[in-house]
Design an enzyme around this catalytic site. Structure first.
Site, PDB file in Angstrom:
ATOM      1  N   ASP A 196     102.145  29.936   0.229  1.00 51.19           N
ATOM      2  CA  ASP A 196     102.275  29.082  -1.049  1.00 51.19           C
ATOM      3  C   ASP A 196     103.938  28.109  -0.187  1.00 51.19           C
ATOM      4  OD1 ASP A 196     102.326  27.858  -3.998  1.00 51.19           O
ATOM      5  OD2 ASP A 196     101.478  29.525  -3.875  1.00 51.19           O
ATOM      6  N   GLY A 216     103.886  26.891   3.334  1.00 59.37           N
ATOM      7  CA  GLY A 216     103.943  25.323   4.020  1.00 59.37           C
ATOM      8  C   GLY A 216     102.723  25.333   3.251  1.00 59.37           C
ATOM      9  N   PHE A 218      99.260  23.977   2.365  1.00 61.61           N
ATOM     10  CA  PHE A 218      97.660  23.619   2.553  1.00 61.61           C
ATOM     11  C   PHE A 218      96.975  22.822   2.966  1.00 61.61           C
ATOM     12  CE2 PHE A 218      97.404  24.656  -2.070  1.00 61.61           C
ATOM     13  CZ  PHE A 218      97.230  23.787  -2.084  1.00 61.61           C
ATOM     14  N   HIS A 235      90.063  23.863  -7.851  1.00 65.05           N
ATOM     15  CA  HIS A 235      89.763  23.589  -9.444  1.00 65.05           C
ATOM     16  C   HIS A 235      90.928  22.463  -9.513  1.00 65.05           C
ATOM     17  CE1 HIS A 235      91.989  26.084 -12.491  1.00 65.05           C
ATOM     18  NE2 HIS A 235      92.886  26.140 -11.408  1.00 65.05           N
TER      19      HIS A 235
HETATM   20  C1  LIG Z   1      97.638  26.881 -10.174  1.00 67.14           C
HETATM   21  S1  LIG Z   1      98.252  28.317  -9.389  1.00 67.14           S
HETATM   22  C2  LIG Z   1      97.139  29.019  -8.303  1.00 67.14           C
HETATM   23  C3  LIG Z   1      98.372  30.745  -8.415  1.00 67.14           C
HETATM   24  C4  LIG Z   1      97.610  31.385  -8.409  1.00 67.14           C
HETATM   25  N1  LIG Z   1      96.621  31.431  -6.605  1.00 67.14           N
HETATM   26  C5  LIG Z   1      97.232  31.859  -9.530  1.00 67.14           C
HETATM   27  O1  LIG Z   1      95.387  32.358  -9.323  1.00 67.14           O
HETATM   28  O2  LIG Z   1      97.306  32.569 -10.154  1.00 67.14           O
HETATM   29  C6  LIG Z   1      98.584  26.742  -7.669  1.00 67.14           C
HETATM   30  C7  LIG Z   1      98.745  27.046  -6.226  1.00 67.14           C
HETATM   31  O3  LIG Z   1      98.962  26.011  -5.610  1.00 67.14           O
HETATM   32  C8  LIG Z   1     100.019  26.180  -4.955  1.00 67.14           C
HETATM   33  N2  LIG Z   1     100.478  24.751  -4.333  1.00 67.14           N
HETATM   34  C9  LIG Z   1     100.335  24.046  -4.583  1.00 67.14           C
HETATM   35  N3  LIG Z   1     100.271  22.530  -3.800  1.00 67.14           N
HETATM   36  C10 LIG Z   1     100.738  23.071  -2.315  1.00 67.14           C
HETATM   37  C11 LIG Z   1     100.363  23.164  -1.311  1.00 67.14           C
HETATM   38  N4  LIG Z   1     100.086  21.714  -0.800  1.00 67.14           N
HETATM   39  N5  LIG Z   1     100.410  24.126   0.031  1.00 67.14           N
HETATM   40  C12 LIG Z   1     100.857  25.700  -1.186  1.00 67.14           C
HETATM   41  N6  LIG Z   1     100.398  25.904  -2.058  1.00 67.14           N
HETATM   42  C13 LIG Z   1     100.600  25.163  -2.453  1.00 67.14           C
HETATM   43  C14 LIG Z   1     101.286  26.106  -6.076  1.00 67.14           C
HETATM   44  O4  LIG Z   1     102.417  26.141  -5.816  1.00 67.14           O
HETATM   45  C15 LIG Z   1     100.599  27.112  -6.881  1.00 67.14           C
HETATM   46  O5  LIG Z   1     100.710  28.429  -6.480  1.00 67.14           O
END
Ligand SMILES: C[S@@+](CC[C@H](N)C(=O)[O-])C[C@H]1O[C@@H](n2cnc3c(N)ncnc32)[C@H](O)[C@@H]1O
Length: 320
Positions: A196, A216, A218, A235
């Site tokens: 994350d 990092g 994604f 989503h």
């Molecule tokens: C809606 S949350 C979902 C968290 C978890 N997977 C869950 O189901 O509860 C989206 C996650 O994507 C992460 N995120 C957003 N942009 C990101 C990026 N560019 N690289 C890595 N993680 C990212 C956010 O920090 C957040 O923790």
């Protein structure tokens, strides 16, 4: 669909904004905690929380009309089964969700405009959602706690799949790592990597050295693993960025790796579904979207994945 009179249907939609806000305020004031030991007067609750007694009385009366809190006698409220879920010691994260919706998402929903393709959150808050959270550690931490809600069912669902011994599971955008920790507790033969942004609130939950954290983006690169979990990630994004994430997974994944997408599959027609409303929130936050079965197949196919099984909440795919 239940037999509601047409006027009641309209009223339920129109009053939505007041409900979201009132619920968020009651959660932030800690009313459910203040009522934990039994009924109390609004005067006391207001005094303790610094709220205006008349405003609080009317907010609680409205919520009580929907079964969240109950007015036991005039001006005296108690918890109900629903309001108990707002207590800070409840593990369901409803208090954090109420704050997220009532305080963070609420102004952004107000900026939704059907004639504009601008991102409503950016119009309302001046920056994108993740940067906004990164600049506000308390909000980031609240968001991460909110996301922990409901993870037990998701962990059960993942644990019920067939796993080989010693597989490494990479949870992409895995937040605090709570989902992966729960999976590893159910499946002691697995190892996990939580990936994350660096600002995500990490649960340093002990599952020995079987769970590691990597920071990092994604959109750039991902660790190698045997299975990749994308729980409520795709989503958040429209098709182009979602496909970009999937291509990064594809580049990191060995040929036989599995992709496990935990997201809704929007049912066709007028079937009621929470995903059809969550879709509006995704649109508001960053023009993300909930997807139908055919949209999932097209998206995954465009990034080199084939769908093996698809059901609401879990899509299993492999590299093609
Ligand atoms: C809606 S949350 C979902 C968290 C978890 N997977 C869950 O189901 O509860 C989206 C996650 O994507 C992460 N995120 C957003 N942009 C990101 C990026 N560019 N690289 C890595 N993680 C990212 C956010 O920090 C957040 O923790």
């Amino acid at each position: 669909m239940s037999e509601l009179p047409p006027e009641a249907r309209l009223w339920n939609l129109i009053r939505g904004a007041s409900g979201t806000k009132a619920f968020g305020i009651a959660a932030d004031l800690g009313v459910a905690d203040a009522l934990a030991a039994g009924p109390r007067s609004v005067a006391e609750l207001a005094d303790e929380s610094g709220a205006d007694p008349d405003t609080l009385q009317r907010i609680l009366r409205a919520l009580a009309s929907d079964g969240v809190f109950a007015e036991e006698k005039p001006g005296v409220f108690r918890n109900t089964e629903a309001s108990e879920l707002l207590r800070s010691d409840d593990t369901g994260s409803w208090r954090e969700f109420a704050h997220l919706f009532g305080e963070v998402c609420y102004p952004a929903v107000g900026a939704l405009d059907a004639r504009s393709t601008e991102v409503p959150f950016i119009r309302a808050c001046g920056t994108d959602f993740w940067s906004w959270l990164a600049a506000r550690p308390e909000e980031r931490s609240n968001f991460d706690k909110a996301m922990e809600g409901g993870r037990s069912e998701r962990a059960d669902r993942l644990a019920a799949l067939e796993w080989r011994a010693d597989e490494t599971v990479v949870d992409i955008g895995g937040g605090t790592g709570a989902l992966l920790r729960d999976l590893l507790e159910r499946r002691p033969e697995l190892r996990g990597v939580v990936f994350d942004l660096p600002e995500a609130d990490r649960t340093e939950a002990a599952v020995g050295d079987r769970l590691t954290f990597v920071s990092g983006s994604f959109f750039e690169r991902l660790p190698e693993g045997d299975a990749y979990v994308l729980s409520r990630i795709l989503h958040d994004w429209d098709d182009e960025p979602a496909a970009a994430i999937l291509r990064v997974v594809r580049a990191a994944a060995p040929g036989e790796a599995r992709l496990l997408v935990l997201d809704s599959v929007v049912p066709p027609g007028n079937e009621p579904s929470g995903a059809k409303w969550l879709d509006i929130l995704m649109l508001v936050l960053q023009r993300g979207r909930e997807r139908t079965e055919s949209q999932w197949r097209a998206l995954l196919g465009s990034a080199g994945f084939g769908v093996d099984e698809i059901e609401d909440g879990l899509i299993q795919a492999t590299c093609r």
